[in-house]
Design an enzyme around this catalytic site. Sequence first.
Site, short mmCIF file in Angstrom:
data_model
loop_
_atom_site.label_atom_id
_atom_site.label_comp_id
_atom_site.label_asym_id
_atom_site.label_seq_id
_atom_site.Cartn_x
_atom_site.Cartn_y
_atom_site.Cartn_z
N ASP A 1 0.31 -14.84 -7.45
CA ASP A 1 -0.90 -14.96 -8.28
C ASP A 1 -0.56 -15.39 -9.72
O ASP A 1 -1.43 -15.87 -10.44
CB ASP A 1 -1.67 -13.64 -8.31
CG ASP A 1 -1.95 -13.09 -6.92
OD1 ASP A 1 -1.94 -13.88 -5.96
OD2 ASP A 1 -2.15 -11.87 -6.79
N GLU B 1 -9.74 -17.86 -3.96
CA GLU B 1 -10.38 -16.89 -3.06
C GLU B 1 -11.37 -15.95 -3.74
O GLU B 1 -12.29 -15.45 -3.10
CB GLU B 1 -9.31 -16.07 -2.33
CG GLU B 1 -8.43 -15.24 -3.26
CD GLU B 1 -7.33 -14.49 -2.54
OE1 GLU B 1 -7.26 -14.53 -1.30
OE2 GLU B 1 -6.51 -13.82 -3.23
N ARG C 1 -15.32 -29.59 6.05
CA ARG C 1 -14.49 -28.68 6.83
C ARG C 1 -13.71 -27.80 5.85
O ARG C 1 -13.36 -28.25 4.75
CB ARG C 1 -13.50 -29.43 7.71
CG ARG C 1 -14.12 -30.18 8.87
CD ARG C 1 -14.63 -29.23 9.96
NE ARG C 1 -15.05 -29.98 11.14
CZ ARG C 1 -16.26 -30.51 11.32
NH1 ARG C 1 -17.19 -30.38 10.39
NH2 ARG C 1 -16.54 -31.17 12.44
N MET D 1 -5.11 -18.50 -2.21
CA MET D 1 -4.99 -17.12 -2.68
C MET D 1 -4.92 -17.08 -4.21
O MET D 1 -5.02 -18.11 -4.87
CB MET D 1 -3.76 -16.46 -2.07
CG MET D 1 -3.95 -16.01 -0.64
SD MET D 1 -2.46 -15.13 -0.07
CE MET D 1 -3.10 -14.35 1.40
N GLY E 1 4.82 -7.03 -8.70
CA GLY E 1 3.74 -7.54 -9.54
C GLY E 1 3.18 -6.42 -10.41
O GLY E 1 3.78 -5.33 -10.49
N LYS F 1 0.88 -1.18 0.00
CA LYS F 1 0.00 0.00 0.00
C LYS F 1 0.92 1.23 0.00
O LYS F 1 2.13 1.08 0.02
CB LYS F 1 -0.94 0.00 1.21
CG LYS F 1 -0.27 -0.22 2.55
CD LYS F 1 -1.34 -0.38 3.61
CE LYS F 1 -0.80 -0.50 5.02
NZ LYS F 1 0.14 -1.57 5.28
O1 F6P Z 1 -1.28 -10.55 -4.61
C1 F6P Z 1 -0.75 -11.44 -3.68
C2 F6P Z 1 -1.74 -11.76 -2.61
O2 F6P Z 1 -1.16 -12.69 -1.72
C3 F6P Z 1 -3.10 -12.25 -3.10
O3 F6P Z 1 -3.06 -13.59 -3.53
C4 F6P Z 1 -3.95 -11.98 -1.89
O4 F6P Z 1 -5.32 -11.82 -2.22
C5 F6P Z 1 -3.38 -10.68 -1.38
O5 F6P Z 1 -2.05 -10.59 -1.86
C6 F6P Z 1 -3.36 -10.54 0.13
O6 F6P Z 1 -2.86 -9.29 0.45
P1 F6P Z 1 -2.56 -8.82 1.95
O7 F6P Z 1 -1.18 -9.29 2.30
O8 F6P Z 1 -2.66 -7.34 1.89
O9 F6P Z 1 -3.59 -9.44 2.83
#
Ligand code: F6P
Length: 365
Positions: free
Chosen positions: A141, A236, A277, A183, A115, A78
């Site tokens: 990803d 996800e 589960r 993820m 990325g 961020k």
């Molecule tokens: O882009 C990489 C990633 O691990 C995604 O697969 C996942 O949705 C996201 O980042 C999670 O981000 P954070 O670390 O901000 O929770």
Amino acid sequence: MTKTKRIGILTSGGDCGGLNAVIRAVVRRARDYDMEIYGIKGATQGLMNRPVEAELLDMKKVSGILRYGGTILGTVNKGNPFAYPMPDGSIVDRAEEVIDGYHKLGLDALIGIGGDGSLAILRRLAQQGNMNLVAVPKTIDNDLGATENSIGFNTAVTVAVEALDRLTYTAISHSRVMILEVMGRDAGHIAVSAGIAGGAHVVLIPEIPYDLDEVCDRLMNRALRGFNFSTMVVAEAVKTPTGEPVRYTNSLGQTLYGGIGQYLGDQISSRTGMESRVTILGHVQRGSTPSPLDRILGAAFGVAAVDLISQNKYDRMVAWVNREVIDVPIAEAIAQYSAVDIHGTLVRTAIGLGTYVGEIDQLIS
Ligand code: F6P
């Protein structure tokens, strides 16, 4: 006498396996060109801070790091410098501070490991601030274009497969449907690869719609054929059958992925009576010891990135194509989002194995 080149290196975006292998390879290769490598702390934040946060990386500093997870430089996913969130809640353009940090350090070039989001920001900074940028692709990803593999993807798949293997024992022991949520953001690469390697019976990805009745039928049929368990992998970003995204909001007000596995588990149990589960694998896919393949890729990318700088070739990203490292324009890599190819070998393989991957016929017809 030629001037010693000063090269900055930073890791940006989510951490993953293999980042340290790139850093180590860059430092080792730099010796061949008499370059100095400066490790910048916390991605662009290190260039924004004053004094600039960077340290000279020598052979001792990178010794042995290729087997460590994470990144020795730190990272952020961020704090976009073009729209930087200030403590008072305002959003400020702080790009010039980052650019100034690059020039203050006296850098001749910058290696940015990131990325698509990070590389887009770094490229914009490079163009605005006359910075010489070489990019290295990383993302679990694996959704960056122009490269078959990004650093971190293979490690994430390795972790997911290990998890699925473990869950399979519990599935067999307890006669359950075990669901693994992985993820990958909007791409189903981790889910498809882990599903094939881990022998999942159902794999759901955002790229292919699915029919919940069909999922339940497949699981029930397995039971009728005498199999007391099933395993499922779900990416996800998969939505509910009616197209609703499943997210949750944490106490800081951030909306995050997570929950589609539980949604499906509840639906399956209530419709079939089978016990289920759910495991949300989460960040263990990122923080693991890097797989051998990610170390090899990291080494190859690191060496190639330094070679590009030695030739004054900038605005390029190193890429893995047909078992070779090539270089491509960064703009091309960012522009070509790489989703799972629904006509590709992996999807065909999963179908050929009898795995339910969704209503693929709807997309093809
Ligand atoms: O882009 C990489 C990633 O691990 C995604 O697969 C996942 O949705 C996201 O980042 C999670 O981000 P954070 O670390 O901000 O929770």
